[in-house]
Scaffold this active site. Structure first.
Site, PDB file in Angstrom:
ATOM      1  N   HIS A   1      -8.015   6.869   0.966  1.00 26.15           N
ATOM      2  CA  HIS A   1      -7.449   5.436   0.357  1.00 26.15           C
ATOM      3  C   HIS A   1      -6.240   5.379  -0.139  1.00 26.15           C
ATOM      4  O   HIS A   1      -6.095   6.525  -0.635  1.00 26.15           O
ATOM      5  CB  HIS A   1      -8.689   4.627  -0.776  1.00 26.15           C
ATOM      6  CG  HIS A   1      -7.597   3.231  -0.277  1.00 26.15           C
ATOM      7  ND1 HIS A   1      -7.411   2.778  -0.910  1.00 26.15           N
ATOM      8  CD2 HIS A   1      -8.344   2.044   0.891  1.00 26.15           C
ATOM      9  CE1 HIS A   1      -7.013   1.157  -0.561  1.00 26.15           C
ATOM     10  NE2 HIS A   1      -7.858   0.760   0.461  1.00 26.15           N
TER      11      HIS A   1
ATOM     12  N   ASP B   1     -14.130   8.185  -6.137  1.00 25.86           N
ATOM     13  CA  ASP B   1     -13.761   6.666  -5.740  1.00 25.86           C
ATOM     14  C   ASP B   1     -15.023   6.226  -5.318  1.00 25.86           C
ATOM     15  O   ASP B   1     -15.150   6.910  -4.284  1.00 25.86           O
ATOM     16  CB  ASP B   1     -12.882   7.049  -5.042  1.00 25.86           C
ATOM     17  CG  ASP B   1     -12.268   5.441  -4.379  1.00 25.86           C
ATOM     18  OD1 ASP B   1     -13.226   4.800  -4.384  1.00 25.86           O
ATOM     19  OD2 ASP B   1     -11.013   5.045  -3.255  1.00 25.86           O
TER      20      ASP B   1
ATOM     21  N   GLN C   1     -16.537   2.712  -1.877  1.00 29.33           N
ATOM     22  CA  GLN C   1     -17.609   1.546  -1.052  1.00 29.33           C
ATOM     23  C   GLN C   1     -18.921   2.745  -0.907  1.00 29.33           C
ATOM     24  O   GLN C   1     -19.899   2.475  -0.043  1.00 29.33           O
ATOM     25  CB  GLN C   1     -16.386   2.512   0.804  1.00 29.33           C
ATOM     26  CG  GLN C   1     -15.286   1.602   0.494  1.00 29.33           C
ATOM     27  CD  GLN C   1     -15.337   0.692   1.048  1.00 29.33           C
ATOM     28  OE1 GLN C   1     -16.952  -0.233   1.252  1.00 29.33           O
ATOM     29  NE2 GLN C   1     -14.158   0.261   1.234  1.00 29.33           N
TER      30      GLN C   1
ATOM     31  N   LYS D   1     -16.427  -5.480  -3.646  1.00 31.18           N
ATOM     32  CA  LYS D   1     -16.950  -5.135  -2.763  1.00 31.18           C
ATOM     33  C   LYS D   1     -18.351  -5.306  -2.480  1.00 31.18           C
ATOM     34  O   LYS D   1     -19.304  -4.788  -1.794  1.00 31.18           O
ATOM     35  CB  LYS D   1     -16.101  -3.590  -2.484  1.00 31.18           C
ATOM     36  CG  LYS D   1     -14.930  -3.825  -2.410  1.00 31.18           C
ATOM     37  CD  LYS D   1     -14.623  -2.846  -1.400  1.00 31.18           C
ATOM     38  CE  LYS D   1     -13.427  -2.193  -1.956  1.00 31.18           C
ATOM     39  NZ  LYS D   1     -12.308  -2.709  -0.576  1.00 31.18           N
TER      40      LYS D   1
ATOM     41  N   CYS E   1      -6.521   1.004   4.516  1.00 29.14           N
ATOM     42  CA  CYS E   1      -4.933   1.921   3.902  1.00 29.14           C
ATOM     43  C   CYS E   1      -5.330   3.841   3.039  1.00 29.14           C
ATOM     44  O   CYS E   1      -5.512   4.208   2.625  1.00 29.14           O
ATOM     45  CB  CYS E   1      -5.704   1.122   2.550  1.00 29.14           C
ATOM     46  SG  CYS E   1      -5.249  -0.060   2.304  1.00 29.14           S
TER      47      CYS E   1
HETATM   48  N1  PMP Z   1     -10.868   3.207  -2.816  1.00 33.43           N
HETATM   49  C1  PMP Z   1     -11.465   2.709  -1.648  1.00 33.43           C
HETATM   50  C2  PMP Z   1     -11.953   3.921  -0.862  1.00 33.43           C
HETATM   51  C3  PMP Z   1     -11.540   1.538  -0.791  1.00 33.43           C
HETATM   52  O1  PMP Z   1     -11.993   1.625   0.183  1.00 33.43           O
HETATM   53  C4  PMP Z   1     -11.122   0.083  -1.350  1.00 33.43           C
HETATM   54  C5  PMP Z   1     -10.778  -0.777  -0.673  1.00 33.43           C
HETATM   55  N2  PMP Z   1     -10.166  -0.468   0.326  1.00 33.43           N
HETATM   56  C6  PMP Z   1     -10.008   1.238  -3.015  1.00 33.43           C
HETATM   57  C7  PMP Z   1      -9.696   1.877  -3.108  1.00 33.43           C
HETATM   58  C8  PMP Z   1      -9.484   0.175  -3.611  1.00 33.43           C
HETATM   59  O2  PMP Z   1     -10.144  -0.602  -3.697  1.00 33.43           O
HETATM   60  P1  PMP Z   1      -9.641  -2.426  -4.396  1.00 33.43           P
HETATM   61  O3  PMP Z   1      -8.259  -2.798  -3.906  1.00 33.43           O
HETATM   62  O4  PMP Z   1     -10.394  -3.170  -4.720  1.00 33.43           O
HETATM   63  O5  PMP Z   1      -8.621  -1.443  -5.811  1.00 33.43           O
END
Ligand code: PMP
Length: 407
Positions: A124, A201, A204, A227, A365
């Protein structure tokens, strides 16, 4: 069709009863953010109705009560990820802040010119850009591990690019764009053999499977509360105590200090050294209620329901002519990403929204990953424990309709 037995779970989510564009809402954008059960909403309202004050400061009753609730939430999160100590559990506003806290700290204390930071093609943006900045600040180099055609991480490439120059490995546990589950325990072990630190990270992963940071043995693990049925602005950074003790603070101000004079300031102990300013108490309390919600269901049931949803979605959507699934790795979590030949993902998303169906379209993203696959983006349906097989039927019918209109 099997029966999921999640009607009672679904009934706990007020928003799922609403209509969108004249249709019953079908919410399949859970990887972006899940909806919240009533218990989480109640926890937040109750906190503000009866318990609110600033924390860690006052001798008065309400300040002590709010502090107790906030620290009980920390203990809940410790248990959730099986950290050794609450000193290793920092509240953040989410995964992005967690990664930035670590990248900032390491670039100032640990990374040196010539060092390498190893990430992957499926990261991401929030696990790419902070490391680009950290690399530039420290004179280090960003190295990227390849992803295979089916969306799994190329472990041969990982082994090849990992060396004694690697000081940090930062890899996603479950890909938000593909659903791929990465072998994070093996990754951590290989990285540690080379003396590198490891950040996982878990944005998910935590919503879908039991996470045990001691079993993975990673040095850092980051989560977003929103999430996993919790409030926006909530999250956790896990870090091993010895490393957090060595790392400089991220933000400075109240709460993170022990003594301040104009000549010198000493920092507070963990975890407070990394929580400058008045924290988001309500978010921590809401997140704790979300963990209660998940633990009451149990990960065995939760994972089984979601795996059935993913399998059924693949089966039904395969009926759509010209469909191509992006991300077909054998180990997959709650995401089904696809394109349909001759159509644009955004057009499909826009048409099915008119039928009340919420999916995500675009690059999720993960622009470098989409570039790799030569795609402008995908349509992504992502599932939570409250979704139903009927919703997948509605999704399939709607996608078929959209494709007919667009071709
Ligand atoms: N890493 C992953 C794999 C994600 O899916 C996301 C959110 N789409 C993020 C990081 C960033 O998370 P946040 O926007 O809640 O900070």
């Amino acid at each position: 069709k099997t029966v999921l037995e999640n009607e009672a779970i679904r009934a706990q989510f007020p928003i799922l009863k609403r209509e969108v564009n004249g249709h019953k809402l079908v919410y399949l954008d859970n990887a972006a953010s899940s909806q919240k059960p009533k218990a989480v909403l109640d926890a937040i309202v109750n906190y503000y109705s009866f318990d609110h004050s600033n924390v860690h400061r006052g001798v008065h009753f309400l300040s002590q009560l709010a502090t107790e609730k906030y620290e009980a939430a920390r203990e809940k999160m410790r248990g959730f990820i099986n950290a050794k100590s609450t000193k290793e559990v920092l509240f953040t506003k989410g995964t992005t802040e967690g990664i930035n806290l670590v990248s900032y700290g390491l670039s100032r204390s640990f990374l040196k010119p010539g060092d390498e930071i190893l990430i992957s093609e499926m990261e991401h943006h929030s696990n790419i850009v902070p490391w680009q900045i950290a690399a530039a600040d420290a004179g280090a180099k960003l190295v990227v591990v390849n992803v295979l055609e089916d969306g799994s991480l190329c472990m041969d490439d990982f082994r090849k690019k990992l060396s004694d120059k690697t000081k940090l490995v930062s890899i996603v546990h479950v890909s938000n764009a593909l659903g791929t589950i990465n072998p994070v325990k093996e990754i951590t072990q290989l990285a540690h053999e080379q003396g590198a630190l490891v950040l996982i990270d878990g944005a998910q992963a935590a919503p879908h499977q039991k996470v045990d940071v001691q079993d993975i043995d990673c040095d850092f693990y980051v989560i977003s509360g929103h999430k996993m049925y919790g409030p926006t602005g909530s999250g956790i950074l896990y870090g091993k105590e010895a490393i957090l003790n060595e790392m400089p603070p991220y933000q400075a101000g109240g709460e993170m200090i022990k003594n301040v004079s104009f000549e010198e300031t000493t920092y507070n102990e963990l975890p407070f050294k990394f929580e400058a300013g008045t924290p988001n108490v309500e978010a921590a309390i809401g997140l704790s209620a979300a963990v209660d919600f998940m633990e009451e269901i149990g990960f065995e049931k939760l994972t089984r329901i979601e795996q059935e949803l993913v399998a059924y979605a693949h089966e039904r959507l395969s009926e759509v002519e010209g469909i191509r699934f992006i991300g077909t790795a054998p180990e997959k979590a709650s995401v089904v990403s696809f394109i349909v030949e001759g159509t644009h993902p955004t057009d499909i998303g826009t048409i099915i929204d008119k039928l009340g169906i919420a999916v995500r379209t675009g690059h999720h993203c993960t622009q470098p990953l989409m570039d790799k696959f030569g795609l402008p983006g995908t349509v992504r349906a992502s599932f939570a424990v409250y979704n139903t097989l009927e919703e997948i039927d509605l999704l399939t019918d709607a996608v078929k309709r959209a494709v007919k209109m667009l071709k």
